[in-house]
Design a protein around this motif. Structure first.
Motif, PDB file in Angstrom:
ATOM      1  N   SER A  74      -4.732  -4.214  -2.783  1.00  0.00           N
ATOM      2  CA  SER A  74      -3.633  -3.287  -3.034  1.00  0.00           C
ATOM      3  C   SER A  74      -4.193  -1.909  -3.265  1.00  0.00           C
ATOM      4  N   SER A  89       0.846  -1.195   0.000  1.00  0.00           N
ATOM      5  CA  SER A  89       0.000   0.000   0.000  1.00  0.00           C
ATOM      6  C   SER A  89       0.877   1.240   0.000  1.00  0.00           C
ATOM      7  N   ASP A  90       0.387   2.295  -0.651  1.00  0.00           N
ATOM      8  CA  ASP A  90       1.117   3.563  -0.663  1.00  0.00           C
ATOM      9  C   ASP A  90       0.664   4.437   0.503  1.00  0.00           C
ATOM     10  N   ASP A 108       4.492  -0.658   3.230  1.00  0.00           N
ATOM     11  CA  ASP A 108       4.266   0.690   2.694  1.00  0.00           C
ATOM     12  C   ASP A 108       5.293   1.013   1.618  1.00  0.00           C
ATOM     13  N   ALA A 109       4.812   1.205   0.378  1.00  0.00           N
ATOM     14  CA  ALA A 109       5.688   1.589  -0.729  1.00  0.00           C
ATOM     15  C   ALA A 109       5.770   3.095  -0.899  1.00  0.00           C
ATOM     16  N   GLY A 114       4.243   5.275  -2.556  1.00  0.00           N
ATOM     17  CA  GLY A 114       4.106   5.842  -3.892  1.00  0.00           C
ATOM     18  C   GLY A 114       5.337   5.713  -4.759  1.00  0.00           C
ATOM     19  N   ALA A 168       8.140  -0.274  -3.884  1.00  0.00           N
ATOM     20  CA  ALA A 168       7.171  -1.345  -4.120  1.00  0.00           C
ATOM     21  C   ALA A 168       7.891  -2.650  -4.444  1.00  0.00           C
ATOM     22  N   THR A 224      -1.602   0.720  -4.661  1.00  0.00           N
ATOM     23  CA  THR A 224      -0.224   1.149  -4.875  1.00  0.00           C
ATOM     24  C   THR A 224       0.043   1.281  -6.367  1.00  0.00           C
ATOM     25  N   THR A 281      -5.678   4.813   1.715  1.00  0.00           N
ATOM     26  CA  THR A 281      -5.041   3.498   1.600  1.00  0.00           C
ATOM     27  C   THR A 281      -5.290   2.574   2.793  1.00  0.00           C
TER      28      THR A 281
END
Length: 383
Positions: A81, A12-13, A54-55, A57, A62, A83, A23
């Motif tokens: 997801s 998730s971003d 947590d990516a 964004g 990711a 992201t 998110t």
């Protein structure tokens, strides 16, 4: 996978703006469904757990999340997801032969990936369907397009032109928007000067909320209102207020949440803090988790990735009571066996729903959005 647990991964971003309403509730919706089945003993004696990464964004993050979840956490599969990574991780999924169940479907490539099973319409599909709805129902002479400044949404803008140009509807402005913009006033002033009958946006909730706040400050709203995607959220009302009551619509895959008693009951019991933060992608998280549970029950005790993908592709699956959508992913086993990264089998979703902004403040009656009285269903074919 063990005799007692099915470990799933989510990316998730959460590091992007408004994670508490954009998110975080998505994974919480899926976890609530898994908590419910775990309380009943799990699936064939196995409890389902979800590890989220947590990516923020960033595509590189990711990929790092993907490697951590696959190599270190040894997840059985990915679930849900929200992201930008879902548009970039196709080679990773194929290389490691890991499926992604219930991805958010933002990118057309998710619907073409034989390792992915999206549970929401792709952006370009949505842009086409919404544009057809605007053309036929609102009948503007001119429109302006706001699009998120990424390749997928630039293609969405092209898809909108493909609807409007043959109809003789003048596209007077194409306005890119960034995920993080401190001041939207110049963009609103530019839009006022272009003077479209209708503004159609295919962007992202946080910057579009900023754009609408700036529009109110400038006293501007197009005569035939604003429409677009990624706005079907209870919590957005507190940000954009009453100004969009002058006419605003949003398109989404599912019918409104207040008809889905199963989903609301799961949140009320396992994640009550999320009840007024639900939106169209939390619905996709719920639907993905629900179908995962049903497919795993159907597969039986021998739960393998191959068996789960075969089950997902073997029949239509109801998204959930009251949601008005049945997903069908066709058989893509030949593409997976051949190492092909694209398939036409999964790209089958065609119709969505149009909602109208009804009130600014979220409340327990979930009435911020109502079925569009002008026309509820919005369909399109885009390939």
């Amino acid at each position: 996978m063990s005799d007692t647990e099915i470990k799933l991964g989510a990316i998730s971003d959460d590091g992007l703006p408004l994670p508490e309403i954009v998110t975080i509730p998505v994974v919480a919706s899926a976890v609530a469904m898994f908590d419910a089945v775990n309380d009943e003993g799990g699936v064939h004696g196995r409890k389902i757990s979800v590890t989220n990464c947590d990516a923020a964004g960033d595509v590189a993050r990711a990929r790092a999340c993907f490697r951590k979840l696959v190599d270190e956490d040894q997840v059985f599969a990915f679930i849900t997801s929200i992201t930008w990574g879902t548009g970039e991780l196709h080679q990773d999924l194929a290389r490691d032969e890991v499926p992604w169940f219930g991805s958010w479907g933002f990118f057309t490539s998710e619907w073409r990936d034989p390792w992915m099973f999206p549970t929401h319409m792709a952006t370009i599909h949505e842009a086409t369907a919404n544009s057809i709805w605007v053309r036929d129902i609102l009948e503007p002479e001119s429109v302006a397009i706001i699009y998120l400044n990424i390749p997928e949404d630039r293609l969405a803008a092209d898809a909108m032109r493909a609807v409007y140009d043959p109809a003789g509807i003048d596209v007077v402005l194409e306005q890119p928007i960034e995920i993080e913009t401190p001041d939207h006033t110049p963009a609103v002033i530019e839009m006022q000067a272009a003077n479209p009958d209708h503004v159609i946006h295919f962007a992202w909730a946080a910057p579009m909320a900023g754009w609408m706040i700036a529009a109110e400050q400038q006293g501007y709203w197009p005569p035939l209102g604003v429409s677009g995607n990624h706005f079907a959220a209870e919590a957005l009302g507190e940000f954009v207020g009453d100004w969009p009551l002058k006419g605003m619509w949003t398109i989404t895959t599912f019918k409104v949440w207040n008809d889905n008693t199963e989903y609301l009951a799961a949140l009320e019991k396992y994640a009550p803090e999320q009840l007024l933060k639900i939106h169209h992608i939390t619905q996709s998280g719920y639907a993905g988790a629900r179908i995962f549970i049903e497919a795993a029950k159907q597969v039986g005790p021998d739960i393998t990735r191959e068996n789960m993908m075969e089950a997902w592709e073997s029949q239509p699956w109801d998204a959930g009571p009251g949601l008005g959508i049945t997903f069908t992913w066709g058989d893509a086993s030949a593409e997976r066996a051949a190492g092909t990264q694209t398939t036409d089998a999964h790209d089958t979703l065609r119709c969505e729903y149009q909602f109208k902004y009804n009130q600014a403040a979220a409340s327990t009656d979930f009435a911020v959005w109502i079925p569009a009285p002008e026309q509820y269903e919005a369909c399109a074919v885009y390939d």
